[in-house]
Scaffold this motif. Structure first.
Motif, PDB file in Angstrom:
ATOM      1  N   THR A 174      40.036  48.732  11.612  1.00 49.21           N
ATOM      2  CA  THR A 174      39.195  48.486  12.785  1.00 49.21           C
ATOM      3  C   THR A 174      40.036  48.563  14.058  1.00 49.21           C
ATOM      4  N   ARG A 195      44.703  49.993  16.007  1.00 53.22           N
ATOM      5  CA  ARG A 195      43.959  49.924  14.752  1.00 53.22           C
ATOM      6  C   ARG A 195      44.644  48.928  13.822  1.00 53.22           C
ATOM      7  N   SER A 196      43.849  48.025  13.283  1.00 55.00           N
ATOM      8  CA  SER A 196      44.353  47.006  12.363  1.00 55.00           C
ATOM      9  C   SER A 196      44.626  47.630  10.995  1.00 55.00           C
ATOM     10  N   PRO A 197      45.354  46.919  10.128  1.00 57.18           N
ATOM     11  CA  PRO A 197      45.564  47.420   8.756  1.00 57.18           C
ATOM     12  C   PRO A 197      44.243  47.627   8.001  1.00 57.18           C
ATOM     13  N   GLN A 198      43.170  46.924   8.426  1.00 55.74           N
ATOM     14  CA  GLN A 198      41.862  47.089   7.799  1.00 55.74           C
ATOM     15  C   GLN A 198      41.107  48.300   8.346  1.00 55.74           C
TER      16      GLN A 198
END
Length: 126
Positions: A114, A109-112
Motif C-alpha cells: 500500500t 510503498r509499504s511491505p504490504q
C-alpha cells in the motif's frame, strides 16, 4: 514497472482527492503515514494527527479540488514524488478559503504493497 507505479500513484492521488473533499478521516488515516512531515502554505509543520483532527472537527471543509497539472516521478520501486497544481474551493474555520496551490508529495510503498504519503509541501500560486 514505471508505468505501473505511475498508475498506482495516480489512483492513490484520486483516492486522496476524494477523501479530502469528503473529509473521510478513515481513508485519510490509511493514506497518510504516521511519520508524515508536511509543510503547509504558511510554512508550518503539520502532523498527521493535526490534519486528521482538522478534517474530523470540520475546521477544514473542501468543496472541490480541481487538478490542472499532475506529474508523477517514480524514484524507486517503493518511492514516488508527485507535483500537482490544484484550485481548491472550501473554507477554514468557517471562513471562505479558496485558491491556487501546488503540492509536492512523497509516496512510499509499504511491505504490504500500500502507498502512503510520508512527506509533503504546499505553496500558494500567485
Amino acid at each position: 514497472m514505471e508505468s505501473t507505479i505511475k498508475q498506482q500513484i495516480l489512483e492513490a492521488e484520486e483516492t486522496l482527492r476524494q477523501a479530502m473533499i469528503r473529509s473521510d478521516v478513515e481513508a485519510l488515516n490509511e493514506l497518510i503515514s504516521s511519520e508524515l512531515l508536511f509543510t503547509d502554505f504558511l510554512g508550518q509543520l503539520v502532523t498527521k494527527q493535526q490534519d486528521l483532527d482538522a478534517h474530523a472537527s470540520g475546521a477544514i471543509k473542501i468543496d472541490d479540488i480541481a487538478l490542472t497539472e499532475l506529474q508523477v516521478l517514480p524514484v524507486q520501486e517503493t518511492v514516488a514524488v508527485v507535483s500537482v497544481r490544484v484550485y481548491i474551493t472550501g473554507s477554514y474555520n468557517g471562513n471562505p478559503a479558496s485558491g491556487n496551490f501546488r503540492f509536492t508529495r512523497v509516496w512510499s510503498r509499504s511491505p504490504q504493497g500500500t502507498w502512503h504519503i510520508i512527506a509533503g509541501h504546499c505553496g500558494t500560486i500567485a
